[in-house]
Design a protein around this motif. Structure first.
Motif, PDB file in Angstrom:
ATOM      1  N   ILE A   1       0.829  -1.209   0.000  1.00 51.71           N
ATOM      2  CA  ILE A   1       0.000   0.000   0.000  1.00 51.71           C
ATOM      3  C   ILE A   1       0.863   1.259   0.000  1.00 51.71           C
ATOM      4  O   ILE A   1       0.546   2.251  -0.666  1.00 51.71           O
ATOM      5  CB  ILE A   1      -0.947  -0.017   1.214  1.00 51.71           C
ATOM      6  N   MET A   2       1.978   1.220   0.719  1.00 53.62           N
ATOM      7  CA  MET A   2       2.858   2.383   0.767  1.00 53.62           C
ATOM      8  C   MET A   2       3.494   2.650  -0.593  1.00 53.62           C
ATOM      9  O   MET A   2       3.592   3.811  -1.027  1.00 53.62           O
ATOM     10  CB  MET A   2       3.934   2.185   1.827  1.00 53.62           C
ATOM     11  N   VAL A   3       3.909   1.602  -1.281  1.00 55.42           N
ATOM     12  CA  VAL A   3       4.514   1.791  -2.609  1.00 55.42           C
ATOM     13  C   VAL A   3       3.485   2.335  -3.591  1.00 55.42           C
ATOM     14  O   VAL A   3       3.767   3.258  -4.371  1.00 55.42           O
ATOM     15  CB  VAL A   3       5.119   0.465  -3.104  1.00 55.42           C
ATOM     16  N   LEU A   4       2.278   1.777  -3.561  1.00 51.70           N
ATOM     17  CA  LEU A   4       1.229   2.276  -4.458  1.00 51.70           C
ATOM     18  C   LEU A   4       0.858   3.722  -4.132  1.00 51.70           C
ATOM     19  O   LEU A   4       0.629   4.534  -5.043  1.00 51.70           O
ATOM     20  CB  LEU A   4      -0.007   1.374  -4.363  1.00 51.70           C
ATOM     21  N   SER A   5       0.808   4.046  -2.858  1.00 50.98           N
ATOM     22  CA  SER A   5       0.507   5.433  -2.478  1.00 50.98           C
ATOM     23  C   SER A   5       1.609   6.378  -2.931  1.00 50.98           C
ATOM     24  O   SER A   5       1.330   7.495  -3.398  1.00 50.98           O
ATOM     25  CB  SER A   5       0.322   5.523  -0.961  1.00 50.98           C
ATOM     26  N   ALA A   6       2.862   5.939  -2.808  1.00 51.20           N
ATOM     27  CA  ALA A   6       3.967   6.781  -3.258  1.00 51.20           C
ATOM     28  C   ALA A   6       3.918   7.008  -4.769  1.00 51.20           C
ATOM     29  O   ALA A   6       4.213   8.113  -5.253  1.00 51.20           O
ATOM     30  CB  ALA A   6       5.298   6.145  -2.855  1.00 51.20           C
ATOM     31  N   LEU A   7       3.530   5.981  -5.508  1.00 51.45           N
ATOM     32  CA  LEU A   7       3.383   6.159  -6.957  1.00 51.45           C
ATOM     33  C   LEU A   7       2.253   7.123  -7.296  1.00 51.45           C
ATOM     34  O   LEU A   7       2.373   7.935  -8.221  1.00 51.45           O
ATOM     35  CB  LEU A   7       3.137   4.800  -7.622  1.00 51.45           C
ATOM     36  N   ARG A   8       1.158   7.041  -6.546  1.00 51.31           N
ATOM     37  CA  ARG A   8       0.041   7.949  -6.806  1.00 51.31           C
ATOM     38  C   ARG A   8       0.378   9.385  -6.416  1.00 51.31           C
ATOM     39  O   ARG A   8      -0.211  10.325  -6.957  1.00 51.31           O
ATOM     40  CB  ARG A   8      -1.189   7.481  -6.033  1.00 51.31           C
ATOM     41  N   VAL A   9       1.320   9.559  -5.493  1.00 47.42           N
ATOM     42  CA  VAL A   9       1.721  10.912  -5.112  1.00 47.42           C
ATOM     43  C   VAL A   9       2.319  11.653  -6.297  1.00 47.42           C
ATOM     44  O   VAL A   9       2.064  12.846  -6.502  1.00 47.42           O
ATOM     45  CB  VAL A   9       2.715  10.866  -3.933  1.00 47.42           C
ATOM     46  N   ILE A  10       3.110  10.941  -7.110  1.00 44.37           N
ATOM     47  CA  ILE A  10       3.790  11.601  -8.230  1.00 44.37           C
ATOM     48  C   ILE A  10       3.015  11.480  -9.538  1.00 44.37           C
ATOM     49  O   ILE A  10       3.392  12.111 -10.532  1.00 44.37           O
ATOM     50  CB  ILE A  10       5.207  11.025  -8.417  1.00 44.37           C
ATOM     51  N   THR A  11       1.943  10.696  -9.556  1.00 40.72           N
ATOM     52  CA  THR A  11       1.171  10.538 -10.793  1.00 40.72           C
ATOM     53  C   THR A  11      -0.217  11.162 -10.719  1.00 40.72           C
ATOM     54  O   THR A  11      -0.872  11.307 -11.760  1.00 40.72           O
ATOM     55  CB  THR A  11       1.019   9.050 -11.138  1.00 40.72           C
ATOM     56  N   ALA A  12      -0.681  11.526  -9.537  1.00 42.47           N
ATOM     57  CA  ALA A  12      -2.017  12.115  -9.416  1.00 42.47           C
ATOM     58  C   ALA A  12      -2.040  13.507 -10.035  1.00 42.47           C
ATOM     59  O   ALA A  12      -1.109  14.298  -9.844  1.00 42.47           O
ATOM     60  CB  ALA A  12      -2.439  12.166  -7.956  1.00 42.47           C
ATOM     61  N   LYS A  13      -3.102  13.800 -10.772  1.00 39.94           N
ATOM     62  CA  LYS A  13      -3.217  15.107 -11.411  1.00 39.94           C
ATOM     63  C   LYS A  13      -3.659  16.189 -10.430  1.00 39.94           C
ATOM     64  O   LYS A  13      -3.287  17.346 -10.575  1.00 39.94           O
ATOM     65  CB  LYS A  13      -4.209  15.020 -12.578  1.00 39.94           C
ATOM     66  N   ASN A  14      -4.472  15.803  -9.478  1.00 37.42           N
ATOM     67  CA  ASN A  14      -4.948  16.770  -8.483  1.00 37.42           C
ATOM     68  C   ASN A  14      -3.939  16.859  -7.339  1.00 37.42           C
ATOM     69  O   ASN A  14      -3.612  15.843  -6.720  1.00 37.42           O
ATOM     70  CB  ASN A  14      -6.312  16.333  -7.947  1.00 37.42           C
ATOM     71  N   PRO A  15      -3.428  18.048  -7.014  1.00 34.85           N
ATOM     72  CA  PRO A  15      -2.434  18.149  -5.933  1.00 34.85           C
ATOM     73  C   PRO A  15      -3.003  17.785  -4.568  1.00 34.85           C
ATOM     74  O   PRO A  15      -2.273  17.281  -3.704  1.00 34.85           O
ATOM     75  CB  PRO A  15      -1.988  19.620  -5.989  1.00 34.85           C
TER      76      PRO A  15
END
Length: 219
Positions: A14-28
């Motif tokens: 979950i932490m790795v997926l969350s970290a990936l979404r931090v840099i790929t999410a369009k909404n800040p």
């Protein structure tokens, strides 16, 4: 597989997926929320390692203070996300190479450390990551360093407050010392005056105005 091992893999995934979404999410805002989720899972991993002090510090300091500040800044600033993402794909090759190098270095360090790691019963009994042991070390062996760090932080807080408390013409403020020293006679003064007939004053004013008007009309 033990239960704690399964929890470790769940928290890590979950932490790795969350970290990936931090840099790929369009909404800040969404990116900041995913970073909060990553912090919570990292705190869960710290708990599995019996380092409850580090886990609670991660939640209280980073999630409770730093991330709240990030969210306020992101929501208050009018950031043009589309303009910031222009040319993003051009940096993907270089970022991938740097990321791969960092992952390989961390894997080598962890593999070497894990292979040569041998914990003695004495070290395991100390429970270095526990709150009680850390508190004992801070307030006994490292008390002077702890006090120096506290003084430095206090000086930084005082300096920040002093730099922001500048006199502005458009702001209204009072002197607390003057407010404390004020007396009753400074706030209220009673003046004795003779009673007057307001109606008589009004009639006299009307008569004077009429006389002045008649004087102007006479040749």
């Amino acid at each position: 597989m033990q239960f704690t091992t399964g929890l470790f893999y769940v928290f890590a995934a979950i932490m790795v997926l969350s970290a990936l979404r931090v840099i790929t999410a369009k909404n800040p805002v969404h990116a900041a929320l995913f970073l909060v989720l990553a912090f919570f899972n990292a705190a869960g991993i710290w708990l599995l390692l019996k380092a409850e002090f580090l886990a609670i510090v991660l939640v209280l300091v980073y999630v409770g203070a730093v991330m709240v500040l990030f969210l306020f800044v992101v929501m208050m600033l009018d950031i043009n996300i589309d303009r910031m993402r222009e040319g993003f794909l051009g940096y993907v090759p270089l970022a991938s190479i740097i990321g791969a190098v960092v992952v390989i270095e961390m894997a080598l360090v962890l593999w070497n450390g894990y292979g040569n790691f041998a914990q003695t019963p004495e070290a395991a009994a100390l429970n270095i990551g526990g709150t009680k042991e850390l508190g004992r070390l801070i307030y006994t062996k490292y008390i002077y360093g702890f006090e120096v760090a506290a003084v430095i932080l206090l000086v930084g807080i005082i300096a920040a407050v002093s730099l922001t408390l500048r006199k502005r013409k458009d702001s209204k403020a009072i002197d607390p010392g003057a407010a404390v020293r004020v007396k009753r006679n400074d706030r209220l003064r009673i003046v004795k005056m003779e009673a007057v007939n307001q109606r008589a004053i009004d009639e006299a004013a009307v008569a004077a105005a009429a006389a002045a008007q008649n004087k102007e009309q006479t040749p």
